[in-house]
Write an enzyme that holds these catalytic residues in place. Structure first.
Site, short mmCIF file in Angstrom:
data_model
loop_
_atom_site.label_atom_id
_atom_site.label_comp_id
_atom_site.label_asym_id
_atom_site.label_seq_id
_atom_site.Cartn_x
_atom_site.Cartn_y
_atom_site.Cartn_z
N ARG A 130 -3.42 -2.31 -7.96
CA ARG A 130 -4.79 -2.76 -7.68
C ARG A 130 -5.27 -3.61 -8.84
O ARG A 130 -6.01 -3.16 -9.71
CB ARG A 130 -5.69 -1.56 -7.41
CG ARG A 130 -5.43 -0.97 -6.04
CD ARG A 130 -6.52 -0.09 -5.53
NE ARG A 130 -6.42 0.07 -4.09
CZ ARG A 130 -7.11 0.96 -3.38
NH1 ARG A 130 -7.96 1.76 -3.98
NH2 ARG A 130 -6.96 1.03 -2.07
N GLN A 135 -5.41 -8.78 -4.71
CA GLN A 135 -6.47 -8.45 -3.76
C GLN A 135 -6.18 -8.98 -2.36
O GLN A 135 -6.42 -8.28 -1.36
CB GLN A 135 -7.80 -8.99 -4.26
CG GLN A 135 -8.38 -8.18 -5.41
CD GLN A 135 -9.74 -8.70 -5.86
OE1 GLN A 135 -10.18 -9.76 -5.42
NE2 GLN A 135 -10.40 -7.96 -6.73
N ASP A 138 -3.62 -6.64 -0.45
CA ASP A 138 -3.87 -5.20 -0.43
C ASP A 138 -3.97 -4.67 0.99
O ASP A 138 -5.07 -4.57 1.57
CB ASP A 138 -5.15 -4.90 -1.22
CG ASP A 138 -5.36 -3.41 -1.45
OD1 ASP A 138 -4.60 -2.60 -0.88
OD2 ASP A 138 -6.29 -3.06 -2.21
N SER A 141 -6.11 -1.39 1.63
CA SER A 141 -7.55 -1.59 1.73
C SER A 141 -7.94 -2.22 3.07
O SER A 141 -8.92 -1.80 3.70
CB SER A 141 -8.04 -2.48 0.59
OG SER A 141 -7.95 -1.80 -0.65
#
Length: 387
Positions: A130, A135, A138, A141
């Site tokens: 992370r 990002q 991911d 998420s």
């Protein structure tokens, strides 16, 4: 030219696909030759024609050549070994090829060992660090967002009352009271969704730092017990000690007694989910209330919860919701495919597949490479043997 293969998922409950026409086109623009198994995207709303129009080659269902010729295989769920009832596709992967997906590495030691022995590199998206650079990649998420959203819809559908406050000629209906356990990605999305539906929301999390995020969404934060608070590491909550868990349960019992719906999302990577709600705690909840357990796949946060099943425990409906992202397959696939494509694009350098194990982006999630298992720490017994 890098050959990318997208097989159909074999689990009956898995409706997602690891690529979409949009990401297929993007990979083609990067110089990849993309092939997809016929019907792979059908349940997610992506037909073979849309993939063909984006430049993908459509191979017949069950085609072995997709696996045999692939430089890169993109999956959602981990493929099954032939010894475990699989179709024998994993065993056809060539040395030097790359498998990317949600490989469930903590529970899939035989698969990881097989990939290592074949010289196949494996990237487990669950272990992606992370960090800012990761990002857009991911997948945990992106899929947790869907799970948190859908969990609230399930609770609202099962609950014996409205979520919002309603003023009618027959009187005023008070809003539902919702408690969310865990303020990670899934928990925060559950909070936002419950608030949009008009519920009054409280949130419990072991990390005091989560308070600001919770309150920004209009919910009330339940401060964790001060004793032995576990905090977090690498963006994930640490495993709580027994003393802390007991103190947390005693604290939560008061709030559960007032709750109409509870969403539990607490997970610790590589460990069984913490038991946050015991049978005694369920007994204090009113009949007709609902609990949705998103952690059921790792043992569950709720006593008595069962995967993909709704059970009645003393009048409380407990929903074991382990496959929620797959229940929203089109958007889940679109987000997941973008995550996977963004990561793969980082490995495409000068029309070559370039894997650098020392790269901080790859180091934690590159489980096997060049005939070696790089993450023996996933299984403590292996570490002991190696030592």
């Amino acid at each position: 030219m890098i050959r990318v293969w997208i097989p159909a998922e074999r689990s009956p409950s898995e409706r997602r696909v690891a690529a979409t026409p949009d990401t297929t086109r993007r990979l083609g623009d990067k110089g990849c030759a993309v092939a997809i198994e016929s019907g792979a995207g059908q349940q997610a709303g992506y037909g073979d024609d849309s993939f063909a129009a984006s430049g993908a080659e459509i191979l017949p269902a069950g085609a072995a050549e997709g696996w045999e010729q692939a430089d890169v295989v993109l999956t959602v769920a981990p493929p099954r070994l032939e010894a475990d009832g699989g179709p024998g596709h994993v065993e056809r992967l060539r040395a030097g090829s790359l498998l990317m997906g949600l490989l469930e590495p903590y529970q899939n030691r035989p698969l990881i060992e097989r990939l290592s022995s074949q010289g196949v590199s494996a990237l487990a998206l669950e272990l992606l660090p992370r960090i800012s650079r990761a990002q857009t990649m991911d997948a945990l998420s992106s899929q947790a967002n869907i799970a948190g959203y859908k969990a609230v819809l399930l609770a609202a559908a099962e609950l014996d009352r409205f979520f919002p406050m309603l003023m009618t000629a027959a009187g005023t209906v008070q809003p539902a009271k919702v408690v969310v356990l865990g303020a990670g990605v899934a928990g925060l999305q559950a909070v936002a969704t419950a608030r949009r539906l008009g519920a009054v929301v409280k949130v419990s999390d072991v990390r005091p730092a989560a308070k600001e995020q919770v309150e920004s969404l209009g919910a009330r934060f339940i401060d964790p017990p001060e004793r032995d608070a576990p905090g977090e590491a690498g963006g994930y909550a640490r495993e709580a000690g027994l003393a802390f868990l007991e103190a947390q349960r005693q604290q939560l019992a008061v709030h559960l007694a007032e709750a109409d719906a509870v969403i539990t999302t607490a997970l610790v990577p590589g460990r069984p989910a913490p038991l946050l709600i015991t049978e005694q705690m369920l007994a204090v909840m009113r009949p007709g209330s609902v609990v949705v357990d998103l952690a059921v796949g790792q043992g569950g946060n709720v006593a008595g919860s069962q995967a993909d099943t709704t059970v009645d425990i003393g009048g409380v409906r407990v929903i074991g919701a382990g496959q929620l992202p797959a229940s929203v397959p089109q958007h889940a696939s679109a987000l997941y495919a973008r995550n996977v494509s963004a990561l793969l694009e980082q490995l495409l350098i000068d029309d070559l597949l370039t894997i650098t194990p020392e790269d901080p982006l790859l180091d934690p999630c590159l489980i096997t490479h060049a005939g070696t298992c790089r993450r023996l720490d996933l299984w403590p017994a292996l570490v002991e043997v190696a030592a």
